[in-house]
Design a protein around this motif. Structure first.
Motif, PDB file in Angstrom:
ATOM      1  N   TYR A  31       0.837  -1.208   0.000  1.00  0.00           N
ATOM      2  CA  TYR A  31       0.000   0.000   0.000  1.00  0.00           C
ATOM      3  C   TYR A  31       0.875   1.262   0.000  1.00  0.00           C
ATOM      4  O   TYR A  31       0.698   2.156  -0.825  1.00  0.00           O
ATOM      5  CB  TYR A  31      -0.928  -0.010   1.213  1.00  0.00           C
ATOM      6  N   SER A  32       1.824   1.326   0.926  1.00  0.00           N
ATOM      7  CA  SER A  32       2.655   2.524   1.022  1.00  0.00           C
ATOM      8  C   SER A  32       3.563   2.665  -0.199  1.00  0.00           C
ATOM      9  O   SER A  32       3.746   3.767  -0.718  1.00  0.00           O
ATOM     10  CB  SER A  32       3.486   2.506   2.308  1.00  0.00           C
ATOM     11  N   HIS A  33       4.075   1.563  -0.679  1.00  0.00           N
ATOM     12  CA  HIS A  33       4.953   1.570  -1.855  1.00  0.00           C
ATOM     13  C   HIS A  33       4.200   2.053  -3.090  1.00  0.00           C
ATOM     14  O   HIS A  33       4.677   2.926  -3.824  1.00  0.00           O
ATOM     15  CB  HIS A  33       5.504   0.154  -2.072  1.00  0.00           C
ATOM     16  N   GLY A  34       3.014   1.512  -3.311  1.00  0.00           N
ATOM     17  CA  GLY A  34       2.218   1.913  -4.471  1.00  0.00           C
ATOM     18  C   GLY A  34       1.806   3.365  -4.404  1.00  0.00           C
ATOM     19  O   GLY A  34       1.904   4.102  -5.393  1.00  0.00           O
ATOM     20  N   GLY A  35       1.359   3.797  -3.235  1.00  0.00           N
ATOM     21  CA  GLY A  35       0.929   5.184  -3.076  1.00  0.00           C
ATOM     22  C   GLY A  35       2.046   6.175  -3.315  1.00  0.00           C
ATOM     23  O   GLY A  35       1.843   7.238  -3.897  1.00  0.00           O
TER      24      GLY A  35
END
Length: 173
Positions: A31-35
């Motif tokens: 989630y954090s990587h994609g965002g």
């Protein structure tokens, strides 16, 4: 089980529980990587579109078109499909010895750092943060001698070459 990365049944104490906790933290990392990385990759294109629309200096907020987010996501998936296995192997196995607890610590540190940076509007590289976290866990576990600096040197060199190579390919194209 033959070929498994971690044999859960043979792990001492709490290690075996962290194998399962890593599955959940990986969702948080994704989630954090994609965002963060999608924003980094499509941000310049959104700004160009904003300027082309004549909205530069208007005080309006930049709206990122959904198709641009999809293209950014596809780029992330293509990158993962082509080089992801090599990157995962290098970071997860070659910098320092990893265990489920150490892996969990690196993933928590990485995802929290990315989310805070994203919230503050600071463009960061998730891969750079992860390499730093893995190195930090290695040092915390056994000191600097447990970190393979030959691997870190190759990683650093690839990072240094990325910008001039990208510029060169852009000029050629």
């Amino acid at each position: 089980k033959e070929g498994a990365i971690f044999n859960v049944g043979m792990m001492p104490g709490p290690e075996k529980y962290f194998v399962f906790l890593q599955v959940f933290i990986e969702a948080f990392v994704a989630y954090s990587h994609g965002g963060n990385n999608i924003g980094n990759s499509v941000g310049p294109f959104a700004a160009i579109q904003f300027a082309e629309d004549g909205d530069l200096g208007s005080g309006k907020s930049i709206h990122v078109a959904e198709w641009l987010l999809v293209v950014g996501g596809l780029g992330l998936v293509i990158g993962l499909a082509t080089w992801g296995g090599k990157v995962i192997t290098t970071v997860g196995k070659k910098i320092t010895a990893m265990t489920p607890i150490r892996g969990f610590a690196t993933q928590v540190g990485t995802s929290v750092t990315i989310l805070i940076s994203t919230k503050l509007g600071v463009p960061v590289s998730a891969t750079h943060i992860l390499v730093g976290a893995v190195t930090g866990v290695g040092v915390a576990h056994g000191g600097w001698r447990t970190v393979d600096f030959h691997v870190l040197r190759r990683i650093g060199l690839s990072w240094l070459l990325t910008l001039p190579l990208a510029c060169s390919f852009s000029i050629i194209l």
